[in-house]
Scaffold this active site. Sequence first.
Site, short mmCIF file in Angstrom:
data_model
loop_
_atom_site.label_atom_id
_atom_site.label_comp_id
_atom_site.label_asym_id
_atom_site.label_seq_id
_atom_site.Cartn_x
_atom_site.Cartn_y
_atom_site.Cartn_z
N THR A 211 0.88 -1.16 -0.10
CA THR A 211 -0.12 0.20 -0.08
C THR A 211 0.73 1.20 0.05
O THR A 211 2.07 1.21 0.42
CB THR A 211 -0.85 0.05 1.28
OG1 THR A 211 -1.92 -1.13 1.33
CG2 THR A 211 -1.63 1.13 1.58
N ILE A 240 -12.96 -4.90 2.40
CA ILE A 240 -12.36 -3.55 2.47
C ILE A 240 -11.50 -3.66 3.62
O ILE A 240 -11.82 -4.14 4.83
CB ILE A 240 -13.28 -2.39 2.52
CG1 ILE A 240 -14.71 -2.56 1.58
CG2 ILE A 240 -12.77 -1.25 2.81
CD1 ILE A 240 -14.47 -2.32 0.29
N GLY A 262 -0.41 -2.48 6.53
CA GLY A 262 -0.45 -3.83 7.01
C GLY A 262 -1.68 -4.69 7.03
O GLY A 262 -2.47 -4.32 5.90
N1 ASP Z 1 -3.57 -2.32 4.68
C1 ASP Z 1 -3.96 -2.87 3.40
C2 ASP Z 1 -5.17 -3.66 3.61
O1 ASP Z 1 -5.40 -4.21 4.40
C3 ASP Z 1 -2.64 -3.77 2.80
C4 ASP Z 1 -1.52 -3.03 2.79
O2 ASP Z 1 -0.97 -2.28 3.74
O3 ASP Z 1 -0.80 -3.14 1.79
O4 ASP Z 1 -6.13 -3.43 2.67
#
Ligand code: ASP
Length: 349
Positions: A211, A240, A262
């Site tokens: 992300t 989501i 995360g």
């Molecule tokens: N936090 C994001 C999610 O759970 C994933 C990520 O941080 O890459 O959708």
Amino acid sequence: MGKRGGTWMAAWLALGAMLAAGAQAGVQSDPVHDGAPAAAPLLVLHGGAGVERGSLAAAEEAAARQALARALQAGHAVLREGGAALDAVTAAIAVLEDAPEFNAGRGAVFTHDGHNELDAAIMDGASGRAGAIAGVRRVRNPIRLARAVMEASPHVMLAGEGAEAFAAARGIELVDPSWFRTDKRWRQLQQARAREQGQAATAPAHPYFGTVGAVALDARGGLAAGTSTGGMTNKRWGRIGDSPIIGAGTWADARCAVSGTGWGEYYIRAAAAHEICARVRLAGQPLVQAAAEVINRDIPAAGGNGGAIALGADGSIALPFNTGGMYRGWIGADGVPHVAVFDEPLPLP
Ligand code: ASP
């Protein structure tokens, strides 16, 4: 209210009227935040936690570092001209959304059914306004749509087809879903699906998150935070994560701005981004300590993992993570981008 309180109230009202008049006339006023004066314009970015040493080809790592530097420079260009933190965050995140190295916009991970479904949020610390979108499949830069939700709709969060209809109505760029596709992410989906055979459906799909997020402090002391993601590989049922949920993956107030990355379910349960800022605001904790307690103690204790970036109105910066690495960087007044990926030290201002 006593006489003393009444006098103070009158003084505040007079100050407020002066500031409002100044704003209407386009006059710059001093920052009205209660924190210390802003240290300098600052922008801090992440491109996701969960990246492990040895998992990246040298060319991939170099491309990711270059993209982070480009995003830092794009945000810095806004701040250098006296632009708002909100504009710097939008500009920086849009660069990372277009970079295929990250799990946001182009290069987003795939859902179980083979789609790219994008989530994003943005929040303005000074005004408390926020906008978010979830589960869109055709919006090139989801952060721009989140911003439009904040500025041009009476709502905070829009999802799916409705969000795309709003994007079309606002003239926000829509692309064919193939724009988001990269072979690497497609392979990761195939691997995740293969691994899943025989495993519980609640197991994390892939340790790599990717992300993107940004937090910025502008010359007037204003803070903003934004986050954009494709979510987690192999997600299904319209899942989501935390990124577009205000307070979970994204938060900004007058003194503190946070973007997380995360395992989103844990960030939602911890209201992680808000929790960090609440510790600063209510418990008087230093930002670095607040961020470390939430990311390096509370999230792992609950069984989750990831990282976050946090920026204070006093210019303090925190970039904690509890995985092997986190794409991250910052840029200050001198315009020199500072970038790190694994556990190497990242010198701070
Ligand atoms: N936090 C994001 C999610 O759970 C994933 C990520 O941080 O890459 O959708």
